[in-house]
Design a protein around this motif. Sequence first.
Motif, PDB file in Angstrom:
ATOM      1  N   GLN A   1       0.860  -1.178   0.000  1.00 37.72           N
ATOM      2  CA  GLN A   1       0.000   0.000   0.000  1.00 37.72           C
ATOM      3  C   GLN A   1       0.895   1.226   0.000  1.00 37.72           C
ATOM      4  OE1 GLN A   1      -3.414   0.235   0.378  1.00 37.72           O
ATOM      5  NE2 GLN A   1      -3.399   2.456   0.539  1.00 37.72           N
ATOM      6  N   PRO A   2       0.846   2.007  -1.043  1.00 35.37           N
ATOM      7  CA  PRO A   2       1.715   3.192  -1.018  1.00 35.37           C
ATOM      8  C   PRO A   2       1.187   4.211  -0.010  1.00 35.37           C
ATOM      9  CG  PRO A   2       0.404   3.152  -3.027  1.00 35.37           C
ATOM     10  CD  PRO A   2       0.108   1.891  -2.302  1.00 35.37           C
TER      11      PRO A   2
ATOM     12  N   PRO B   1       7.537 -14.578  -6.000  1.00 33.15           N
ATOM     13  CA  PRO B   1       7.448 -13.559  -4.947  1.00 33.15           C
ATOM     14  C   PRO B   1       6.006 -13.424  -4.464  1.00 33.15           C
ATOM     15  CG  PRO B   1       7.747 -12.540  -7.093  1.00 33.15           C
ATOM     16  CD  PRO B   1       7.840 -13.994  -7.288  1.00 33.15           C
ATOM     17  N   VAL B   2       5.887 -13.028  -3.274  1.00 34.37           N
ATOM     18  CA  VAL B   2       4.564 -12.886  -2.687  1.00 34.37           C
ATOM     19  C   VAL B   2       3.894 -11.607  -3.187  1.00 34.37           C
ATOM     20  CG1 VAL B   2       3.462 -12.388  -0.486  1.00 34.37           C
ATOM     21  CG2 VAL B   2       5.058 -14.252  -0.669  1.00 34.37           C
ATOM     22  N   ILE B   3       4.667 -10.577  -3.297  1.00 37.05           N
ATOM     23  CA  ILE B   3       4.113  -9.300  -3.763  1.00 37.05           C
ATOM     24  C   ILE B   3       4.960  -8.821  -4.921  1.00 37.05           C
ATOM     25  CG2 ILE B   3       3.562  -6.929  -3.155  1.00 37.05           C
ATOM     26  CD1 ILE B   3       3.530  -7.746  -0.275  1.00 37.05           C
ATOM     27  N   ILE B   4       4.293  -8.375  -5.929  1.00 34.51           N
ATOM     28  CA  ILE B   4       4.998  -7.743  -7.038  1.00 34.51           C
ATOM     29  C   ILE B   4       4.358  -6.391  -7.249  1.00 34.51           C
ATOM     30  CG2 ILE B   4       5.556  -7.847  -9.465  1.00 34.51           C
ATOM     31  CD1 ILE B   4       5.255 -10.831  -9.292  1.00 34.51           C
ATOM     32  N   CYS B   5       5.178  -5.407  -7.318  1.00 35.56           N
ATOM     33  CA  CYS B   5       4.628  -4.062  -7.503  1.00 35.56           C
ATOM     34  C   CYS B   5       5.411  -3.380  -8.613  1.00 35.56           C
ATOM     35  CB  CYS B   5       4.748  -3.280  -6.198  1.00 35.56           C
ATOM     36  SG  CYS B   5       3.935  -1.689  -6.256  1.00 35.56           S
ATOM     37  N   PRO B   6       4.798  -3.138  -9.726  1.00 37.55           N
ATOM     38  CA  PRO B   6       5.564  -2.557 -10.830  1.00 37.55           C
ATOM     39  C   PRO B   6       5.812  -1.078 -10.625  1.00 37.55           C
ATOM     40  CG  PRO B   6       3.279  -2.890 -11.467  1.00 37.55           C
ATOM     41  CD  PRO B   6       3.413  -3.412 -10.073  1.00 37.55           C
ATOM     42  N   ALA B   7       6.841  -0.627 -11.260  1.00 39.55           N
ATOM     43  CA  ALA B   7       7.187   0.790 -11.144  1.00 39.55           C
ATOM     44  C   ALA B   7       6.364   1.602 -12.123  1.00 39.55           C
ATOM     45  CB  ALA B   7       8.670   0.978 -11.444  1.00 39.55           C
ATOM     46  N   ASN B   8       6.400   2.895 -11.906  1.00 36.68           N
ATOM     47  CA  ASN B   8       5.694   3.763 -12.835  1.00 36.68           C
ATOM     48  C   ASN B   8       6.419   3.795 -14.169  1.00 36.68           C
ATOM     49  OD1 ASN B   8       3.807   4.425 -10.957  1.00 36.68           O
ATOM     50  ND2 ASN B   8       5.039   6.083 -10.104  1.00 36.68           N
ATOM     51  N   GLU B   9       5.706   4.304 -15.120  1.00 36.39           N
ATOM     52  CA  GLU B   9       6.244   4.339 -16.467  1.00 36.39           C
ATOM     53  C   GLU B   9       7.519   5.149 -16.521  1.00 36.39           C
ATOM     54  OE1 GLU B   9       4.103   1.778 -18.368  1.00 36.39           O
ATOM     55  OE2 GLU B   9       5.441   3.106 -19.469  1.00 36.39           O
TER      56      GLU B   9
ATOM     57  N   ASP C   1       6.071  -2.198   9.444  1.00 35.48           N
ATOM     58  CA  ASP C   1       5.983  -3.043   8.257  1.00 35.48           C
ATOM     59  C   ASP C   1       5.979  -2.205   6.993  1.00 35.48           C
ATOM     60  OD1 ASP C   1       3.770  -5.458   9.764  1.00 35.48           O
ATOM     61  OD2 ASP C   1       5.916  -5.534   9.348  1.00 35.48           O
ATOM     62  N   CYS C   2       7.030  -1.498   6.781  1.00 35.36           N
ATOM     63  CA  CYS C   2       7.040  -0.649   5.590  1.00 35.36           C
ATOM     64  C   CYS C   2       8.338  -0.857   4.835  1.00 35.36           C
ATOM     65  CB  CYS C   2       6.937   0.829   5.979  1.00 35.36           C
ATOM     66  SG  CYS C   2       5.303   1.258   6.600  1.00 35.36           S
ATOM     67  N   ILE C   3       8.261  -0.644   3.544  1.00 35.86           N
ATOM     68  CA  ILE C   3       9.492  -0.660   2.763  1.00 35.86           C
ATOM     69  C   ILE C   3       9.577   0.636   1.973  1.00 35.86           C
ATOM     70  CG2 ILE C   3       9.619  -3.148   2.557  1.00 35.86           C
ATOM     71  CD1 ILE C   3       8.554  -2.962  -0.201  1.00 35.86           C
ATOM     72  N   LEU C   4      10.782   1.011   1.710  1.00 34.93           N
ATOM     73  CA  LEU C   4      11.033   2.231   0.959  1.00 34.93           C
ATOM     74  C   LEU C   4      11.697   1.845  -0.344  1.00 34.93           C
ATOM     75  CD1 LEU C   4      11.202   3.022   4.107  1.00 34.93           C
ATOM     76  CD2 LEU C   4      12.385   5.005   3.298  1.00 34.93           C
ATOM     77  N   VAL C   5      11.230   2.445  -1.390  1.00 37.31           N
ATOM     78  CA  VAL C   5      11.792   2.130  -2.691  1.00 37.31           C
ATOM     79  C   VAL C   5      12.211   3.429  -3.346  1.00 37.31           C
ATOM     80  CG1 VAL C   5      11.303   1.144  -4.932  1.00 37.31           C
ATOM     81  CG2 VAL C   5      10.311   0.123  -2.907  1.00 37.31           C
ATOM     82  N   GLY C   6      13.450   3.470  -3.779  1.00 39.75           N
ATOM     83  CA  GLY C   6      13.922   4.661  -4.466  1.00 39.75           C
ATOM     84  C   GLY C   6      13.948   4.422  -5.966  1.00 39.75           C
TER      85      GLY C   6
ATOM     86  N   ASN D   1      13.810   8.862 -10.491  1.00 41.81           N
ATOM     87  CA  ASN D   1      13.323  10.222 -10.593  1.00 41.81           C
ATOM     88  C   ASN D   1      13.472  10.971  -9.274  1.00 41.81           C
ATOM     89  OD1 ASN D   1      12.302  12.328 -12.021  1.00 41.81           O
ATOM     90  ND2 ASN D   1      10.165  11.846 -11.519  1.00 41.81           N
ATOM     91  N   GLY D   2      14.232  10.408  -8.374  1.00 45.76           N
ATOM     92  CA  GLY D   2      14.443  11.122  -7.116  1.00 45.76           C
ATOM     93  C   GLY D   2      13.358  10.929  -6.100  1.00 45.76           C
ATOM     94  N   GLU D   3      12.498   9.980  -6.350  1.00 50.56           N
ATOM     95  CA  GLU D   3      11.422   9.760  -5.379  1.00 50.56           C
ATOM     96  C   GLU D   3      11.718   8.551  -4.532  1.00 50.56           C
ATOM     97  OE1 GLU D   3       7.594  10.695  -7.862  1.00 50.56           O
ATOM     98  OE2 GLU D   3       7.068   9.706  -5.974  1.00 50.56           O
ATOM     99  N   VAL D   4      11.417   8.679  -3.271  1.00 49.54           N
ATOM    100  CA  VAL D   4      11.502   7.538  -2.363  1.00 49.54           C
ATOM    101  C   VAL D   4      10.085   7.277  -1.886  1.00 49.54           C
ATOM    102  CG1 VAL D   4      12.421   6.720  -0.185  1.00 49.54           C
ATOM    103  CG2 VAL D   4      13.806   8.176  -1.631  1.00 49.54           C
ATOM    104  N   ILE D   5       9.556   6.165  -2.324  1.00 52.19           N
ATOM    105  CA  ILE D   5       8.152   5.890  -2.021  1.00 52.19           C
ATOM    106  C   ILE D   5       8.082   4.933  -0.845  1.00 52.19           C
ATOM    107  CG2 ILE D   5       5.958   5.141  -2.957  1.00 52.19           C
ATOM    108  CD1 ILE D   5       7.137   5.571  -5.734  1.00 52.19           C
ATOM    109  N   ILE D   6       7.223   5.262   0.066  1.00 53.28           N
ATOM    110  CA  ILE D   6       7.023   4.413   1.242  1.00 53.28           C
ATOM    111  C   ILE D   6       5.816   3.515   0.975  1.00 53.28           C
ATOM    112  CG2 ILE D   6       6.766   4.380   3.719  1.00 53.28           C
ATOM    113  CD1 ILE D   6       8.736   6.304   3.504  1.00 53.28           C
ATOM    114  N   TYR D   7       6.021   2.232   1.114  1.00 51.65           N
ATOM    115  CA  TYR D   7       4.907   1.298   0.975  1.00 51.65           C
ATOM    116  C   TYR D   7       4.691   0.607   2.296  1.00 51.65           C
ATOM    117  CZ  TYR D   7       5.523   1.585  -4.086  1.00 51.65           C
ATOM    118  OH  TYR D   7       5.612   2.014  -5.375  1.00 51.65           O
ATOM    119  N   GLU D   8       3.439   0.283   2.491  1.00 52.65           N
ATOM    120  CA  GLU D   8       3.136  -0.487   3.690  1.00 52.65           C
ATOM    121  C   GLU D   8       2.815  -1.916   3.262  1.00 52.65           C
ATOM    122  OE1 GLU D   8      -0.268   0.819   5.747  1.00 52.65           O
ATOM    123  OE2 GLU D   8       0.103  -0.460   7.481  1.00 52.65           O
TER     124      GLU D   8
END
Lengths: 809, 115
Positions: free
Chosen positions: A412-413, A724-732, A746-751, A754-761
Motif C-alpha cells: 500500500q503506497p 514472490p509474494v508481492i509484485i509491484c511494478p514501477a511507474n512508467e 511493516d514498511c518498505i522504501l523504494v527509491g 526520478n528522485g522519489e523515495v516511495i514508502i509502501y506499507e
Amino acid sequence: MKKINPALTSSKMGGSMKKFPSHHSIGNYSRHSYKSSISFLGSTSRQRVNLQGEKISDKSYGAGGRHFIQVFDESGKDVTPHSLVVFDATFAQSRQNKIFSSQDLLSSDYILTGTMYQSVMNTSFGGPFTRSTFDSGSISRSSRTFSDSLEDIGDSGIQHDVPGLHQYFQIRREDVREQLNEDDLNKIVDVFLTETETFTFLDLPVEMVSVDSAEAESIKQRNQLYIELCKERVGNDRYIERMAQTFSGARKSKEVQCDKINTQETGVMATTWDMYDSFKEGEVHEEISSDHANQQKDLSQINFDRTILQTLSAINSIGLESRSSTSAESESVINVQGTEELEHDSEELLKNEKLKHDLFIMERVIMENIFQPKLAAYRQLPILPDPDGPSNAEEEVVEGIMLLDIMSPRLQPLWSFTCSLTKGRNVSCMVWNKHNLDLLAVGYGQFGYKEQRGGLICCWSLKNPMWPERIYNCESGITALEFSADSPNLLAVGHYDGTVAIYNIRNLENGLVLDSSNDHNKHIGPVWQLKWTEQDRNSKEDEKEGTLISIAADGRVAKWTLAKGLESSDLMRIKQTGMQTSRKMATDKEKKSEASISRQAPGMCFSFHPKEANIYLAGTEEGYIHKCSCSYNEQFLETYGVHKGPVYKVAWSPFSSDTFLSCSADWSIHVWNQEVLRPVLRFSSTITKAVHDIMWSPKTATVFGAVNEDRVEVWDLAVSILDPVIICPANEGLTLSTILFAKNTDCILVGDSNGEVIIYELHNMLQQEDSLITLDDIITATLDSQMISDSYKDSTEEPITTNICDTVE
Amino acid sequence: MELHRRGFRGGWRGCCQAEVEETLKRIQSQTGVVGIIVVNAEGIPIRTTMDNATTVQYAGLIHQLSMKARSTIRDIDPQNDLTFLRIRCKKNEIMVAPDKEYLLIVIQNTNESSL
C-alpha cells in the motif's frame, strides 16, 4: 349606659355566644349593646334595613326603649350623623337574630351587615370577617361615611356602631340619600360612640431577669435607683417640664461651583505569573537603578501609547510596567525600544531566530495535519476518520472493494519523499539513522559514467515528507551512505569519484567535516559501499572514534581511521597494510589465479557478518562473492562464484548466521549457505532486468525484498520459493534502484530514478512465529534434495530449482 | 579549503531572513493552507497572505486568546510557558505560535477532501 351583668349576657346567649371571645378592653358599651339585644330573641326573620329613618326609629322605640345617642347643636337641630348602612324596615326586630345568626348569613349584603354588627358589637371580638379596617375608622375617622353610619344606626335604632365597609355602604348611601327630607333632618338622632382598639405608640415590654443570673445584682440596683429617682422627681426642682418653641430657620439655597474632579480608572490583574516574574526579575537585576529610571519616564509615555494599541488583556501585563518598580522591566522596555524602529521593524522581526524555529515547528504541524492518516498507518496506529470530514457514500464502495483484496498480501503506497530539488536525480542509496529511526538519509547520484552530474544528500524526517531537513550538495554523485552507530550525527558518504567524506548532520549548512581528497591512498573508483565498525571492537588507541571501511571499484577494501582533530583532512588515511586485498583474475576454473600480474577486480558490495565481525563477504563485478576476514589481507576464505554478472548486493541474514543473499545483474537472486559453494535457492525472473538491490526483512527471517529495474518484489520463502509474494511494478519510465526495510514497522522504501523515495506499507503478510526455524527447514530441505540429486548427476552445477516466475503485472 | 573546492552551491545565503522567507513560502504552498499571518508585538501584521480585513480580525482576536492561554498556563505554574496553540474547528484548524515579539498564525483546512 347601663351596666349590664356580663353573667346574664353569657347565660342567655348560650353556645352561640361563645364564638365571640371577650376582651377586657371592652367598654361598657359593648356589654350594654349585647344586653339590649337579648330582649329581642325570638324573631327570626331577616330583613333588609333601609334608611328610612322614621320607621326605623319608631321601631326601635317600639322594640323596647333602647337609648340611642342624639347629637344636637346649639340651635337644637338634630345633627346626629347618619349611618351609611341601609337598614331594612323590619331590621330592628330581627336584629338580634342577625346578631346571633350573623354567622349564618349567606348573602353578601347580609354578610356585610353581619360584619358590621360584629365589629360594632364588639370591636374586640374576633369575628370571621376582617375587622381592623372597620375599627380603625370607627371613631378616629371623621369622615362622612363614619358619621353617616352612625346616623344610620341611630335611625334604625340599633345601638351598634356601624363602621363601614366603605365601598358597599357608600353605594347604598348614594341610593338612599334622596329619601331624606325635612323631617328627617329635624329628627333627633342618636349617636353612639364606641371605643376603638388600643393604639400602641410605645411598648416597652417588661424584661424579666432571673434572680440567679449574673446581672441580677446590677439590675436590682438600677431598679432601686430608678425608684428613688421617680420619688425625687415629683417635687424636685431639677426636673421641670417645660416646653419651648424653636425657630425654624428660613432656608436658603446656595450654589457653589468647583472644578471637575477628574477620575481615572485603572485596573491591574495580579496573576500568579505576574508576581513570579516581578519577583524573579527583582532578584536578578537588583543592582540596576536610577539611570534606567530616567529613561523610564520617556518610555512610560511611549508605553502608554503602546497600551492603547493593544487589547485589554495585554494591558494587564504591560500596565504593570507603569507601576512596577522592577528594573528589569524597564530594561526589557528599553530593549524593545531599541529594536523596534518603525521602518526596520518587520525586517528585524523576520531575522528572529525564534521565528525561524516556530516556522519550522509550524511546518511540521501542517505536515502532520496533511499526512496524518499516512503517518498513522506507518506507525501502525489505527487510522481515525476525520470527524468533520464529509461522509461519503463512495467511501463505503471503496471499502467494499478493498475487502476483496484483503486476503492477499499487497503493498500500500503511503507517501513519497520528494521535492523539487530531487526531481530528476537517481536515488542511489538510502540508510536509516541508527539512533533516530525517523531520520532517513538519501543519496542521489547516477550510476552510469556518462550521466554524471552533481550529487545531493538529503536527510528526510518522517515528520516532514515534503521538504528535507538537511540538504547537502556535492560535486560528484553519491554512491554510498552510512550512519555511524556510535555518533549518530556522523554520516559517511562515498562518491562516484572515489572520495569518502564525513558529514556532521547537526550542521545545517556546512556539514562536511572530513574528506579523503588529501589522502594519498584514496580510492580511484566509485565507492560503492561504506560501513562503520563498532567502537568497542577496536583495541588500538587511535581507533577509538570508530573506523570506516569502504569498498570501491578500484578493487580495494580500505579502512579509514578518524584520528584526533576531525576538521583536518590530513589525518584521514587508508591503512594499506590493513585490509588491502588484491583479487585474482577469476575464471570458472580458478586455476589461473596464481598469475603474477594481478589485476584488481572492482568490488561492488560487501556485508559484514552480524555475529562474527571479522568475517565479511565481498561481491565483485565479475560475479564472485568472496568471504574474507579482517585479519587476512592476502587471501580469501571462500569464493562463491556462480553469478554471471556483477554482484550488486550481498546481505547476511540477520536471523540465520549461515545464510546470505546475493543479487546480480544476471537477473537472479541467490540464497546461499556459507558452507555450500553453490546457492541453495535461486530465484530469477523472466523479466530480463538486473536486480539492483535486495534486503532481508528485519522482522521475519523468511522475507526479503528485491528491486529490479522494473518492479519491486517481496519474497516470502515460507509461502513460496518459486514466486514472490508481492509484485509491484514501477511507474512508467522509471527504474527502481534501491530498497530499504523500515525497522520498527511493516514498511518498505523504494527509491527510483526520478528522485522519489516511495514508502509502501506491507499488508497481509503471513504472520510467522518461528520464521528462523522455517528458514532453516527450507534450506536444509533444499540442501538435502540437492545432495540427493547430486548423487544422480555427476558434476553438473545446474540448479535444481528452475526459472519459474510469474509475469503477473 | 575543501569547502571551496566543493563549491556549496546549495548552501544558504547565510541570511536568516531568506530562510524564513523560504519557509513561509513553502508553508503557503502546502495543501489546505488558507493563510499565514505574522503579527508583531503591537498587533500590526507584518506578513500576511490574506486580505486586510480578515488579517486584522485574526490578529486582534487570536492575540487576545493567546494572551489568555498564556496567562492560564503561567498561573498554574509560573515557570511554564506557552509554546504552541492549536485550535481545531469544524472547518479548519488555526495554529498559533505566540512569542513576546511576534505572533505567527497559520490557518489550514483539515478536511480530508482537500487533500
